[in-house]
Write a protein that holds these residues in place. Structure first.
Motif, short mmCIF file in Angstrom:
data_model
loop_
_atom_site.label_atom_id
_atom_site.label_comp_id
_atom_site.label_asym_id
_atom_site.label_seq_id
_atom_site.Cartn_x
_atom_site.Cartn_y
_atom_site.Cartn_z
N ALA A 53 7.73 9.62 0.29
CA ALA A 53 7.19 9.47 1.64
C ALA A 53 7.84 8.30 2.37
O ALA A 53 8.19 8.40 3.55
CB ALA A 53 5.68 9.27 1.57
N ARG A 54 8.05 7.21 1.64
CA ARG A 54 8.70 6.05 2.26
C ARG A 54 10.14 6.40 2.66
O ARG A 54 10.59 6.04 3.75
CB ARG A 54 8.71 4.87 1.28
CG ARG A 54 7.36 4.27 1.06
CD ARG A 54 7.46 2.79 0.71
NE ARG A 54 6.17 2.28 0.31
CZ ARG A 54 5.16 2.04 1.13
NH1 ARG A 54 5.30 2.27 2.42
NH2 ARG A 54 4.01 1.58 0.69
N GLU A 55 10.84 7.08 1.77
CA GLU A 55 12.23 7.43 2.06
C GLU A 55 12.32 8.36 3.26
O GLU A 55 13.27 8.29 4.05
CB GLU A 55 12.87 8.08 0.83
CG GLU A 55 14.37 8.30 0.98
CD GLU A 55 14.98 8.89 -0.27
OE1 GLU A 55 16.17 9.27 -0.20
OE2 GLU A 55 14.30 8.98 -1.32
N ALA A 56 11.31 9.22 3.40
CA ALA A 56 11.29 10.16 4.52
C ALA A 56 10.84 9.52 5.82
O ALA A 56 10.91 10.14 6.88
CB ALA A 56 10.37 11.34 4.18
N GLY A 57 10.37 8.27 5.74
CA GLY A 57 9.89 7.60 6.93
C GLY A 57 8.50 8.03 7.35
O GLY A 57 8.08 7.81 8.50
N MET A 58 7.77 8.67 6.41
CA MET A 58 6.40 9.10 6.71
C MET A 58 5.45 7.92 6.63
O MET A 58 5.57 7.09 5.74
CB MET A 58 5.95 10.16 5.70
CG MET A 58 6.58 11.51 5.84
SD MET A 58 6.21 12.56 4.41
CE MET A 58 4.46 12.24 4.18
N PRO A 59 4.46 7.86 7.53
CA PRO A 59 3.45 6.82 7.39
C PRO A 59 2.56 7.07 6.19
O PRO A 59 2.29 8.23 5.83
CB PRO A 59 2.66 6.92 8.70
CG PRO A 59 2.89 8.30 9.19
CD PRO A 59 4.26 8.69 8.72
N ILE A 60 2.13 6.00 5.56
CA ILE A 60 1.22 6.08 4.42
C ILE A 60 -0.10 5.46 4.82
O ILE A 60 -0.17 4.32 5.27
CB ILE A 60 1.82 5.37 3.19
CG1 ILE A 60 3.09 6.08 2.74
CG2 ILE A 60 0.79 5.30 2.06
CD1 ILE A 60 3.81 5.40 1.60
N PHE A 61 -1.15 6.25 4.67
CA PHE A 61 -2.50 5.80 4.96
C PHE A 61 -3.24 5.56 3.64
O PHE A 61 -3.21 6.42 2.76
CB PHE A 61 -3.26 6.85 5.77
CG PHE A 61 -2.81 6.99 7.20
CD1 PHE A 61 -3.64 6.59 8.24
CD2 PHE A 61 -1.58 7.53 7.51
CE1 PHE A 61 -3.23 6.72 9.57
CE2 PHE A 61 -1.16 7.67 8.82
CZ PHE A 61 -1.99 7.26 9.86
N ILE A 62 -3.88 4.41 3.51
CA ILE A 62 -4.70 4.10 2.34
C ILE A 62 -6.15 4.30 2.74
O ILE A 62 -6.63 3.71 3.72
CB ILE A 62 -4.49 2.65 1.86
CG1 ILE A 62 -2.99 2.35 1.70
CG2 ILE A 62 -5.24 2.42 0.55
CD1 ILE A 62 -2.28 3.15 0.66
#
Length: 211
Positions: A53-62
């Motif tokens: 997800a980070r590599e794809a530039g997707m936001p990560i929600f916790i």
């Protein structure tokens, strides 16, 4: 290969309850989760899908559960069985090691930490829906714990609110094989748009280099 499409500017990874009490040896719930978690390779899959997800530039929600305090639920009229158990165990107790983020899942710069949920839904009485909409998110990929409680309840509500919902079979766990089966084979198909493995999600995102 599953052909689900994930628009990179409108897809988010939603990680529920990445606490030591769930994921670490010595965590209060790890003994109950360890058999299923180990069988699906939970830790490696969580790390892989987060990195992708980070590599794809997707936001990560916790999406964190409420960290318990000794006086919680005083005067409450209708506690759920899960809330009663969490309170008795002081699960994710505020200020405790068990209530700390699991190693490797500490929110990073740019990650969005949602308000803590008191029950099973990460939407109920939190800012999750408004945060997703303000960031232009239409597709949500759920990982974390537990498959048949917080994951299922949050994902169901996401579908009701109009989001495209993906469950990841091996990036979650439950306290029994039967509970995992119910989450992915019985209940999931009634609301989720895709139920994939970590490998399938990674392949569909198309950013991980071939080994």
């Amino acid at each position: 290969m599953n052909d689900t499409q994930y628009p990179t500017d409108r897809t988010a990874l939603l990680c529920i309850d990445p606490y030591n009490d769930f994921l670490a040896e010595g965590g209060k719930m790890w003994p109950a989760l360890s058999e299923v978690a180990t069988s699906v390779g939970l830790h490696a899959n969580l790390a892989r899908i987060r990195a992708t997800a980070r590599e794809a530039g997707m936001p990560i929600f916790i999406l964190p559960h409420h960290r318990h305090h000794a006086a919680d639920f005083e005067g409450w009229a209708h506690l759920t069985p899960s809330q009663v158990a969490a309170y008795e165990y002081q699960l994710f107790a505020d200020g405790s090691w068990g209530g700390d983020w699991y190693d490797g899942f500490v929110p990073d710069t740019g990650d969005i930490v949602i308000k803590e949920h008191w029950g099973a839904s990460s939407f109920a009485n939190t800012d999750l829906d408004v945060q997703l909409r303000q960031h232009g998110i239409t597709h949500v990929i759920f990982v974390g714990l537990i498959a048949n409680t917080c994951i299922e309840t949050s994902a169901r509500q996401a579908a009701e609110l109009g989001y495209h919902v993906t469950l990841v079979r091996d990036a979650t766990a439950a306290m029994s094989i039967d509970a995992m089966h119910a989450a992915h084979e019985v209940n999931g198909p009634t609301y989720a748009h895709a139920i994939l493995t970590t490998a399938e999600v990674v392949a569909n995102l198309g950013v991980e280099k071939a080994a």
